[in-house]
Design a protein around this motif. Structure first.
Motif, PDB file in Angstrom:
ATOM      1  N   ASN A  48       0.820  -1.213   0.000  1.00  0.00           N
ATOM      2  CA  ASN A  48       0.000   0.000   0.000  1.00  0.00           C
ATOM      3  C   ASN A  48       0.857   1.267   0.000  1.00  0.00           C
ATOM      4  OD1 ASN A  48      -2.490   1.325  -0.096  1.00  0.00           O
ATOM      5  ND2 ASN A  48      -2.553   1.585   2.129  1.00  0.00           N
ATOM      6  N   VAL A  49       1.974   1.214  -0.709  1.00  0.00           N
ATOM      7  CA  VAL A  49       2.870   2.368  -0.838  1.00  0.00           C
ATOM      8  C   VAL A  49       2.559   3.079  -2.155  1.00  0.00           C
ATOM      9  CG1 VAL A  49       5.273   3.112  -1.093  1.00  0.00           C
ATOM     10  CG2 VAL A  49       4.681   1.305   0.548  1.00  0.00           C
ATOM     11  N   THR A  50       2.442   4.385  -2.103  1.00  0.00           N
ATOM     12  CA  THR A  50       2.181   5.178  -3.307  1.00  0.00           C
ATOM     13  C   THR A  50       3.501   5.612  -3.926  1.00  0.00           C
ATOM     14  OG1 THR A  50       0.096   6.001  -2.401  1.00  0.00           O
ATOM     15  CG2 THR A  50       1.074   7.254  -4.218  1.00  0.00           C
ATOM     16  N   MET A  51       3.775   5.122  -5.125  1.00  0.00           N
ATOM     17  CA  MET A  51       4.994   5.476  -5.855  1.00  0.00           C
ATOM     18  C   MET A  51       4.622   6.255  -7.108  1.00  0.00           C
ATOM     19  SD  MET A  51       7.623   4.141  -4.169  1.00  0.00           S
ATOM     20  CE  MET A  51       8.872   4.447  -5.420  1.00  0.00           C
ATOM     21  N   LEU A  52       5.294   7.379  -7.334  1.00  0.00           N
ATOM     22  CA  LEU A  52       5.192   8.106  -8.589  1.00  0.00           C
ATOM     23  C   LEU A  52       6.268   7.580  -9.526  1.00  0.00           C
ATOM     24  CD1 LEU A  52       4.886  11.719  -7.123  1.00  0.00           C
ATOM     25  CD2 LEU A  52       3.039  10.116  -7.658  1.00  0.00           C
ATOM     26  N   THR A  53       5.929   7.391 -10.805  1.00  0.00           N
ATOM     27  CA  THR A  53       6.876   6.835 -11.771  1.00  0.00           C
ATOM     28  C   THR A  53       7.227   7.888 -12.804  1.00  0.00           C
ATOM     29  OG1 THR A  53       5.940   4.613 -11.482  1.00  0.00           O
ATOM     30  CG2 THR A  53       7.265   5.003 -13.461  1.00  0.00           C
ATOM     31  N   THR A  54       8.505   8.304 -12.860  1.00  0.00           N
ATOM     32  CA  THR A  54       8.915   9.235 -13.908  1.00  0.00           C
ATOM     33  C   THR A  54       9.258   8.439 -15.158  1.00  0.00           C
ATOM     34  OG1 THR A  54      11.322   9.310 -13.543  1.00  0.00           O
ATOM     35  CG2 THR A  54       9.941  10.655 -12.091  1.00  0.00           C
ATOM     36  N   THR A  55       8.748   8.895 -16.274  1.00  0.00           N
ATOM     37  CA  THR A  55       8.968   8.177 -17.523  1.00  0.00           C
ATOM     38  C   THR A  55       8.732   9.109 -18.698  1.00  0.00           C
ATOM     39  OG1 THR A  55       8.385   6.149 -18.734  1.00  0.00           O
ATOM     40  CG2 THR A  55       6.576   7.380 -17.740  1.00  0.00           C
ATOM     41  N   LEU A  56       9.275   8.764 -19.840  1.00  0.00           N
ATOM     42  CA  LEU A  56       9.065   9.506 -21.085  1.00  0.00           C
ATOM     43  C   LEU A  56       8.586   8.533 -22.155  1.00  0.00           C
ATOM     44  CD1 LEU A  56      12.182  11.880 -21.186  1.00  0.00           C
ATOM     45  CD2 LEU A  56       9.820  12.534 -20.780  1.00  0.00           C
ATOM     46  N   ASN A  57       7.829   9.043 -23.097  1.00  0.00           N
ATOM     47  CA  ASN A  57       7.310   8.198 -24.178  1.00  0.00           C
ATOM     48  C   ASN A  57       8.298   8.149 -25.341  1.00  0.00           C
ATOM     49  OD1 ASN A  57       5.063   8.113 -22.539  1.00  0.00           O
ATOM     50  ND2 ASN A  57       3.622   8.365 -24.205  1.00  0.00           N
ATOM     51  N   VAL A  58       9.461   7.572 -25.094  1.00  0.00           N
ATOM     52  CA  VAL A  58      10.482   7.448 -26.131  1.00  0.00           C
ATOM     53  C   VAL A  58      10.251   6.140 -26.879  1.00  0.00           C
ATOM     54  CG1 VAL A  58      12.948   7.343 -26.628  1.00  0.00           C
ATOM     55  CG2 VAL A  58      12.110   8.805 -24.773  1.00  0.00           C
ATOM     56  N   ASN A  59       9.692   6.247 -28.062  1.00  0.00           N
ATOM     57  CA  ASN A  59       9.440   5.109 -28.959  1.00  0.00           C
ATOM     58  C   ASN A  59       8.356   4.146 -28.474  1.00  0.00           C
ATOM     59  OD1 ASN A  59      11.534   6.023 -30.673  1.00  0.00           O
ATOM     60  ND2 ASN A  59      13.055   4.954 -29.429  1.00  0.00           N
ATOM     61  N   ALA A  60       7.710   4.457 -27.363  1.00  0.00           N
ATOM     62  CA  ALA A  60       6.649   3.582 -26.856  1.00  0.00           C
ATOM     63  C   ALA A  60       5.794   4.369 -25.859  1.00  0.00           C
ATOM     64  CB  ALA A  60       7.233   2.332 -26.189  1.00  0.00           C
ATOM     65  N   PRO A  61       4.530   3.967 -25.666  1.00  0.00           N
ATOM     66  CA  PRO A  61       3.626   4.709 -24.769  1.00  0.00           C
ATOM     67  C   PRO A  61       3.798   4.310 -23.302  1.00  0.00           C
ATOM     68  CG  PRO A  61       2.424   2.945 -25.838  1.00  0.00           C
ATOM     69  CD  PRO A  61       3.814   2.911 -26.420  1.00  0.00           C
ATOM     70  N   TYR A  62       4.938   4.653 -22.730  1.00  0.00           N
ATOM     71  CA  TYR A  62       5.210   4.284 -21.339  1.00  0.00           C
ATOM     72  C   TYR A  62       4.228   4.949 -20.370  1.00  0.00           C
ATOM     73  CZ  TYR A  62       9.637   2.183 -22.805  1.00  0.00           C
ATOM     74  OH  TYR A  62      10.585   1.390 -23.401  1.00  0.00           O
ATOM     75  N   SER A  63       3.961   6.231 -20.573  1.00  0.00           N
ATOM     76  CA  SER A  63       3.069   6.939 -19.646  1.00  0.00           C
ATOM     77  C   SER A  63       1.676   6.323 -19.652  1.00  0.00           C
ATOM     78  CB  SER A  63       2.993   8.423 -20.017  1.00  0.00           C
ATOM     79  OG  SER A  63       4.256   9.044 -19.863  1.00  0.00           O
ATOM     80  N   GLU A  64       1.169   5.995 -20.836  1.00  0.00           N
ATOM     81  CA  GLU A  64      -0.155   5.384 -20.930  1.00  0.00           C
ATOM     82  C   GLU A  64      -0.175   4.011 -20.273  1.00  0.00           C
ATOM     83  OE1 GLU A  64       1.450   6.911 -23.346  1.00  0.00           O
ATOM     84  OE2 GLU A  64       0.128   7.788 -24.860  1.00  0.00           O
ATOM     85  N   ALA A  65       0.934   3.267 -20.411  1.00  0.00           N
ATOM     86  CA  ALA A  65       1.005   1.942 -19.785  1.00  0.00           C
ATOM     87  C   ALA A  65       0.957   2.065 -18.268  1.00  0.00           C
ATOM     88  CB  ALA A  65       2.277   1.222 -20.224  1.00  0.00           C
ATOM     89  N   VAL A  66       1.692   3.024 -17.715  1.00  0.00           N
ATOM     90  CA  VAL A  66       1.670   3.234 -16.263  1.00  0.00           C
ATOM     91  C   VAL A  66       0.259   3.600 -15.811  1.00  0.00           C
ATOM     92  CG1 VAL A  66       2.541   4.665 -14.380  1.00  0.00           C
ATOM     93  CG2 VAL A  66       4.109   3.906 -16.174  1.00  0.00           C
ATOM     94  N   ALA A  67      -0.362   4.546 -16.513  1.00  0.00           N
ATOM     95  CA  ALA A  67      -1.704   5.005 -16.122  1.00  0.00           C
ATOM     96  C   ALA A  67      -2.740   3.891 -16.259  1.00  0.00           C
ATOM     97  CB  ALA A  67      -2.101   6.206 -16.968  1.00  0.00           C
ATOM     98  N   ALA A  68      -2.604   3.047 -17.289  1.00  0.00           N
ATOM     99  CA  ALA A  68      -3.563   1.955 -17.491  1.00  0.00           C
ATOM    100  C   ALA A  68      -3.520   0.950 -16.345  1.00  0.00           C
ATOM    101  CB  ALA A  68      -3.293   1.249 -18.813  1.00  0.00           C
ATOM    102  N   ARG A  69      -2.420   0.950 -15.593  1.00  0.00           N
ATOM    103  CA  ARG A  69      -2.295   0.038 -14.455  1.00  0.00           C
ATOM    104  C   ARG A  69      -2.802   0.680 -13.153  1.00  0.00           C
ATOM    105  NH1 ARG A  69       3.772  -2.375 -14.967  1.00  0.00           N
ATOM    106  NH2 ARG A  69       2.894  -4.003 -13.625  1.00  0.00           N
ATOM    107  N   GLY A  70      -3.387   1.867 -13.269  1.00  0.00           N
ATOM    108  CA  GLY A  70      -3.888   2.549 -12.080  1.00  0.00           C
ATOM    109  C   GLY A  70      -2.809   3.216 -11.269  1.00  0.00           C
ATOM    110  N   LEU A  71      -1.682   3.552 -11.929  1.00  0.00           N
ATOM    111  CA  LEU A  71      -0.534   4.178 -11.266  1.00  0.00           C
ATOM    112  C   LEU A  71      -0.344   5.592 -11.816  1.00  0.00           C
ATOM    113  CD1 LEU A  71       1.758   1.057 -11.634  1.00  0.00           C
ATOM    114  CD2 LEU A  71       0.440   1.708  -9.602  1.00  0.00           C
ATOM    115  N   VAL A  72       0.538   6.360 -11.178  1.00  0.00           N
ATOM    116  CA  VAL A  72       0.713   7.771 -11.544  1.00  0.00           C
ATOM    117  C   VAL A  72       2.024   7.958 -12.313  1.00  0.00           C
ATOM    118  CG1 VAL A  72       0.853  10.143 -10.712  1.00  0.00           C
ATOM    119  CG2 VAL A  72      -0.554   8.466  -9.489  1.00  0.00           C
ATOM    120  N   PRO A  73       1.946   8.309 -13.617  1.00  0.00           N
ATOM    121  CA  PRO A  73       3.164   8.633 -14.363  1.00  0.00           C
ATOM    122  C   PRO A  73       3.499  10.119 -14.259  1.00  0.00           C
ATOM    123  CG  PRO A  73       1.307   8.507 -15.871  1.00  0.00           C
ATOM    124  CD  PRO A  73       0.753   8.264 -14.484  1.00  0.00           C
ATOM    125  N   LEU A  74       4.768  10.418 -14.090  1.00  0.00           N
ATOM    126  CA  LEU A  74       5.251  11.798 -14.149  1.00  0.00           C
ATOM    127  C   LEU A  74       6.051  11.954 -15.431  1.00  0.00           C
ATOM    128  CD1 LEU A  74       6.510  12.586 -10.518  1.00  0.00           C
ATOM    129  CD2 LEU A  74       4.334  13.229 -11.572  1.00  0.00           C
TER     130      LEU A  74
END
Length: 370
Positions: free
Chosen positions: A236-262
């Motif tokens: 139950n730890v809230t982690m923010l994930t920093t990521t960039l969409n370099v050649n793939a939709p990383y941010s969308e993948a993080v968000a689709a899992r119910g997590l927070v992309p930065l």
């Protein structure tokens, strides 16, 4: 009464002087053959500072150049935004790209220029200027998103695939399994095969034995968010994930899992307040390819966001063996953190063998007080 009238008159003269000087910079045709001597008016310092800010912005936005790409008209919204919010200084080094980004029709649909945005961000233009338009959304969004951060498959309908060579998560799973095979990433974060490994449960035991509470954290360069997913479902730890969409939709993948992309690059400070995080983890995106000044500033920004007693976790940081000993270890030592874990081993892939590289896995604890 006389003092009030005099003060109002002084402000009126200051505003007039400010407007005249601004018009001087914006006008390209006005020429004064014999400029009159300046009127000896005392302008308050805060108005002078504001005027200098306006003049500096106008100089950046209207500077002439021999490059034909840079002589195009400045988009109106770029000038408008510069008047209401600061623009990152690195943006001015790429005026052509910045003008392309701000060249849109206000109050309509925004251009889908993800590649342009990533290029600007990676060149230090962050945060990007705001735009007065509506961002595009996927044409057929899913009616339900997974609640489990380890779904059997991520929903393709949550992504606009136009800019990517792959058009589905199944394609990414086949071509980039290191990031998009969620179960494999999960297993790698839970297993112990060598001193370089630190399973999530083992880290939490270390923190508990030191009477440290882990509730909030940032995973820098966290890919598709698997570390954040594990911390969420098990602890139950809230982690923010920093990521960039370099050649793939990383941010969308993080968000689709119910997590927070930065969506922030490594050279920019994360948008969290000082001393609020219990844990900052640096994954394999943090390595020797990052310029040394960027790396050093990043470590001190990690210190900024960590609370007293918080943890910095370097997970398989790699560099040349000599550089680790002579450059990176002294840089890390300057932080004054306690070494909870420090494990070094050879990097045995072809690149590691060729360049004499090693891996470092380290857990370091910030002093409780300075």
């Amino acid at each position: 009464m006389a003092f009030t009238m005099g003060f109002n008159f002084l402000l009126l003269l200051a505003m007039a002087a400010t407007n005249l000087l601004s018009l001087y910079h914006l006008s390209s045709t006005f020429q004064s053959p014999k400029p009159s001597p300046p009127v000896p008016i005392h302008i308050p310092q805060h108005l002078l500072r504001h005027l200098n800010d306006i003049r500096a912005t106008i100089n950046h936005l209207t500077a002439s150049t021999s490059d034909s790409k840079r002589t195009s008209p400045v988009p109106h919204d770029l000038i408008l935004h510069s008047q209401v919010a600061p623009i990152a200084s690195s943006c001015h080094r790429h005026p052509y790209l910045l003008r392309r980004y701000m060249n849109y029709t206000p109050f309509s649909t925004c251009p889908y220029d993800l590649d342009l945005q990533e290029t600007l961000i990676l060149n230090g233009c962050h945060p990007l200027p705001r735009r007065r338009c509506f961002s595009k959304t996927p044409p057929k969004p899913t009616s339900s998103l997974p609640l489990n951060p380890f779904p059997t498959a991520l929903p393709d309908s949550s992504v606009i695939w136009t800019k990517y060579s792959c058009k589905s998560f199944a394609c990414l799973l086949q071509n980039n399994p290191i990031d998009f095979d969620l179960n494999a990433r999960r297993s790698s974060l839970l297993k112990y095969a060598s001193e370089l490994d630190l399973p999530v449960n083992r880290f939490m035991q270390l923190a508990k034995s030191a009477n440290s509470v882990i509730r909030l954290g940032i995973d820098i360069g966290g890919g598709t968010g698997t570390f954040a997913a594990l911390m969420k479902i098990f602890y139950n730890v809230t982690m923010l994930t920093t990521t960039l969409n370099v050649n793939a939709p990383y941010s969308e993948a993080v968000a689709a899992r119910g997590l927070v992309p930065l969506h922030v690059p490594l050279q920019q400070r994360p948008p969290v307040f000082d001393g609020t995080m219990d844990l900052v983890r640096c994954g394999r995106a943090v390595n020797r390819w990052i310029p040394l000044p960027v790396m050093e500033f990043m470590f001190y920004d990690v210190d900024r966001v960590l609370r007293g007693g918080g943890y910095l976790w370097l997970d398989r940081f790699f560099s040349k063996a000599m550089d680790l000993e002579e450059v990176y270890e002294p840089m890390i030592r300057k932080l004054g953190y306690k070494k909870v874990k420090w494990a070094v081993a050879n990097k045995t892939d072809p690149s590691g063998l060729k360049n004499g590289e090693v891996y470092l896995t380290a857990v370091l604890q910030k002093p409780v007080s300075r």
